[in-house]
Every structure is written in structure tokens, then in C-alpha cells.
Scaffold this active site. Structure first.
Site, short mmCIF file in Angstrom:
data_model
loop_
_atom_site.label_atom_id
_atom_site.label_comp_id
_atom_site.label_asym_id
_atom_site.label_seq_id
_atom_site.Cartn_x
_atom_site.Cartn_y
_atom_site.Cartn_z
N LYS A 1 0.84 -1.19 0.00
CA LYS A 1 0.00 0.00 0.00
C LYS A 1 0.88 1.24 0.00
CE LYS A 1 -4.18 -1.88 0.61
NZ LYS A 1 -5.30 -1.66 -0.33
N ASP B 1 -0.54 -0.78 -4.52
CA ASP B 1 -1.90 -0.24 -4.49
C ASP B 1 -1.87 1.18 -3.94
OD1 ASP B 1 -4.59 0.28 -4.42
OD2 ASP B 1 -5.12 -1.41 -3.13
N GLU C 1 -2.28 -0.55 -8.72
CA GLU C 1 -3.74 -0.55 -8.53
C GLU C 1 -4.25 0.86 -8.21
OE1 GLU C 1 -4.85 -3.78 -6.03
OE2 GLU C 1 -6.84 -2.98 -5.63
N ASP D 1 -9.63 -0.48 -9.46
CA ASP D 1 -10.33 -1.04 -8.29
C ASP D 1 -11.54 -0.17 -7.93
OD1 ASP D 1 -11.17 -2.22 -5.97
OD2 ASP D 1 -9.38 -1.82 -4.80
N LYS E 1 -14.57 -7.16 -6.63
CA LYS E 1 -14.81 -7.43 -5.21
C LYS E 1 -16.31 -7.60 -5.02
CE LYS E 1 -10.88 -4.78 -3.45
NZ LYS E 1 -10.46 -3.49 -2.87
MG MG Z 1 -7.35 -1.67 -3.93
#
Ligand code: MG
Length: 361
Positions: free
Chosen positions: A162, A190, A218, A243, A267
Site C-alpha cells: 500500500k 496499491d 492498482e 479497483d 470485489k
Molecule cells: Mg485496492
């Protein structure tokens, strides 16, 4: 086999390490659970996290959507009329994708149990194993390096790092992580919408210039900025994964036709469940756009629903299903086995989860 009852419960599980992204910090999984009971007494389970910063859903809104709208719309319906049930689930209340996902997966769990098959075999049956990455949260560089080394030691071969708060400093971070874990470990990045388009191009180009061998980046830019994401996708070699920009099948069509991203992160909490996620898989198959199966901060029920879908479909080539790996305990019994980066899907019917706290009766 008719739906007799839809009930909600909740679960709290402390995380091993606080989960930090550019959007939020969380220390617990704190989710709504769902049990759907058929008139035969058989049960299916679902779960939804309150990811308010992404989906807009809170625990209160998830519970209310299920109890006040979804349950009254679905009780009495025959489980074998899956298409009819899913049409009602989709239309009985707008948005509320997390609540819908929890009920959708519980119904699929029951449906697969009715057929006597593990869910992945009902959905496509491609493979009973799924390899997941693990999230490395935003932190100091030394903490991120030590978390990465621990993940590798624990058996993960893919890290999802991240970033997104500190611009070019993130490049240094990733370089340190790459140096520490060596060339064999796959690294995904991400940004959780943390950059603007120009900064994203600068940062990703810097990652490329330093040969850090990044699998994908991402959601570099804000969710609504499709033009910005397209700008980035056109200017870097590293694959860009959409995303937060893709919730629905309609979003997937737009992203793919605009060529705004190279890959799509599915997701269940964004799509509203498996039934809608399958539509994205079909669209992606038509265009040959590979997908990642992702999750929010979810525990084993919801992550296992995603894992079964990932195992079922060949177009889902990557998985980010590390929820159970982040939890300090597993309060459930049955279901897939999570062994570090390898998820072995259950061969028992449905999601295979047999014990859920709060639903012991
Ligand atoms: Mg993500």
C-alpha cells in the site's frame, strides 16, 4: 427448497497488525453476518464489512437494508429459482452492494449445498487452489520492510504494498522492499486513489526506471477520474488495475471500452455479490481483460465466497484474498484452508463453513 428466514448477526476479530491504506486505518474486522435458512432447515452464510470510505456502507445501513428490504423481498422464494431471486435482490433496494453481497453469497452457499457441490464447481470449477497476495500496510519504510520479510518467511510469494501518501518517497520504499525480499517475490502496488494522473506517471515511470519489476499498480488516481486513469494507462508499461473505479458490470464495460485500465479488480462488496461479479467475468472474457479477485477487510465467510469464484473462473488470474491471513484468530469451522499464500478450496458442499459464532442454534 424455499427461503424461510434471513437473519443478521455480527463478528469482531482483532487483526494481527493495523490495516493502513491512504484512505483509512482499521484494527479489527467488524462485520455483519447473514444466515439464510431454508424450509428444509439447511443454512447458508454470508458476511459484509462496513467499508464506508469505499462503498458508503455502514454496519447500520447493511443491517437495515437486509432486515427492512432484502429479507421481506426474498422470504418464500424457491432457492432453485436463482435467477428470480437475484433479480429481486438487485431491484428491491438501490445501491447497498455490501448488504446484497452478504445475502447473495449465503444464497449461493445454500444453492450449492442443494446441488451437493462445492461452490467453485457450481460456478465454473476451474481449480481448487488459489494463490493470494498479502497486504503490506502503509507505514515507516523500516516497518514495511520488516512486514514484507515476515510475510515472505510465513510463506507468501506475492506482496501487495500500500502506498499513495508520499509521492516519490514511495519509490524509495518499494526499492527497499524489493532489495530485502529479492527478485523471486512478486510485488504489486496499491495507491488507493492517492495520486493525481501526472504524479502517477512520474512515480510509476520511476519504478520502471529502477527495474523494480512491479506486477501491477492498482487504482493510482481517484475513482471518478477515468480520464486520469486512461492518461496513466497510456503512458506507462506497468499494467494498471482499476479497483475503486469499477463497481458494476456497467463500470467494467466503460473502463474496458475506454481502455482506461489494463486489469479489473472484482470485489463482491462492490458488485453486490457473485451473481453480478459473474457478469464482469463474462465481459472481461469477451475482451480478454484479466481480472483480480479482491476483498475488503473481510473474514473467512466473505473471502471464501470470493475464493470460490476465483477458483471457478479462468479470467481471474490474480487474487488478493488475504482477509483471513490478517485476522488474529479464525472463529469459524470448515470452509477453504488458508495456508499463507495458498488457498485450498473445500470439496464439501457450498462454502463449507459449518460453524459461525452467533448462529449456533
Ligand atoms: Mg485496492
Amino acid at each position: 427448497m424455499k427461503i424461510a428466514k434471513i437473519e443478521t448477526g455480527s463478528i469482531q476479530i482483532p487483526l494481527v497488525t493495523p490495516f493502513k491504506t491512504s484512505l483509512r486505518t482499521a484494527t479489527h474486522v467488524d462485520d455483519i453476518l447473514v444466515r439464510v435458512t431454508a424450509d428444509t432447515g439447511e443454512t447458508g452464510f454470508g458476511e459484509a464489512p462496513p467499508t464506508a470510505v469505499i462503498t458508503g456502507d455502514t454496519k447500520g445501513s447493511i443491517r437495515a437494508a437486509i432486515e427492512e428490504f432484502i429479507a421481506p423481498s426474498l422470504v418464500g422464494y424457491d432457492i432453485e429459482d436463482l435467477d428470480g431471486i437475484m433479480a429481486r435482490l438487485s431491484s428491491c433496494i438501490q445501491k447497498n452492494t455490501s448488504a446484497k453481497a452478504a445475502v447473495d453469497m449465503a444464497i449461493y452457499d445454500l444453492y450449492a449445498k442443494r446441488l451437493g457441490l462445492p461452490l467453485y464447481k457450481v460456478l465454473g470449477g476451474r481449480s481448487n487452489t488459489v494463490e493470494t497476495d498479502i497486504t503490506i500496510s502503509v507505514d515507516t519504510t523500516s516497518k514495511m520492510v520488516s512486514d514484507s520479510l515476515k510475510a515472505v518467511k510465513d510463506g507468501f510469494n506475492i506482496l501487495k504494498v500500500k502506498v499513495g501518501k508520499e509521492g516519490l518517497k514511495d519509490v524509495e520504499r518499494i526499492a527497499k522492499i524489493r532489495e530485502a525480499v529479492g527478485p523471486e517475490i512478486q510485488i504489486r502496488v496499491d495507491a488507493n486513489q492517492g495520486w493525481n494522473a501526472k504524479d502517477a506517471v512520474r512515480i510509476i515511470t520511476a519504478l520502471e526506471d529502477r527495474n523494480l519489476d512491479i506486477d501491477l499498480v492498482e487504482q493510482p488516481v481517484p475513482a471518478h477520474d477515468l480520464a486520469g486513469m486512461k492518461y496513466v494507462t497510456e503512458r506507462v508499461y506497468t499494467p494498471i488495475l482499476a479497483d475503486e473505479s469499477v463497481f458494476t458490470a456497467e463500470d467494467a464495460i466503460t473502463i474496458i471500452q475506454e481502455r482506461a485500465a489494463d486489469l479489473i479488480n472484482i470485489k463482491l462488496m462492490k458488485t453486490g455479490g457473485i451473481y453480478q461479479a459473474l457478469k464482469i467475468c463474462s465481459i472481461a472474457e469477451i475482451y480478454g481483460v484479466e481480472c483480480m479477485m479482491g476483498c475488503m477487510l473481510e473474514s473467512k465467510i466473505a473471502v471464501s465466497a470470493g475464493a470460490h469464484l476465483a477458483g471457478a473462473k479462468g479470467i481471474i488470474t490474480r487474487a488478493d484474498l488475504d482477509g483471513p491471513g490478517l485476522c488474529s484468530i479464525d472463529p469459524y469451522e470448515g470452509g477453504p484452508e488458508y495456508n499463507a499464500g495458498t488457498i485450498l478450496l473445500n470439496e464439501t458442499p457450498g462454502l463449507g463453513i459449518t460453524h459461525v459464532p452467533g448462529f449456533e442454534d
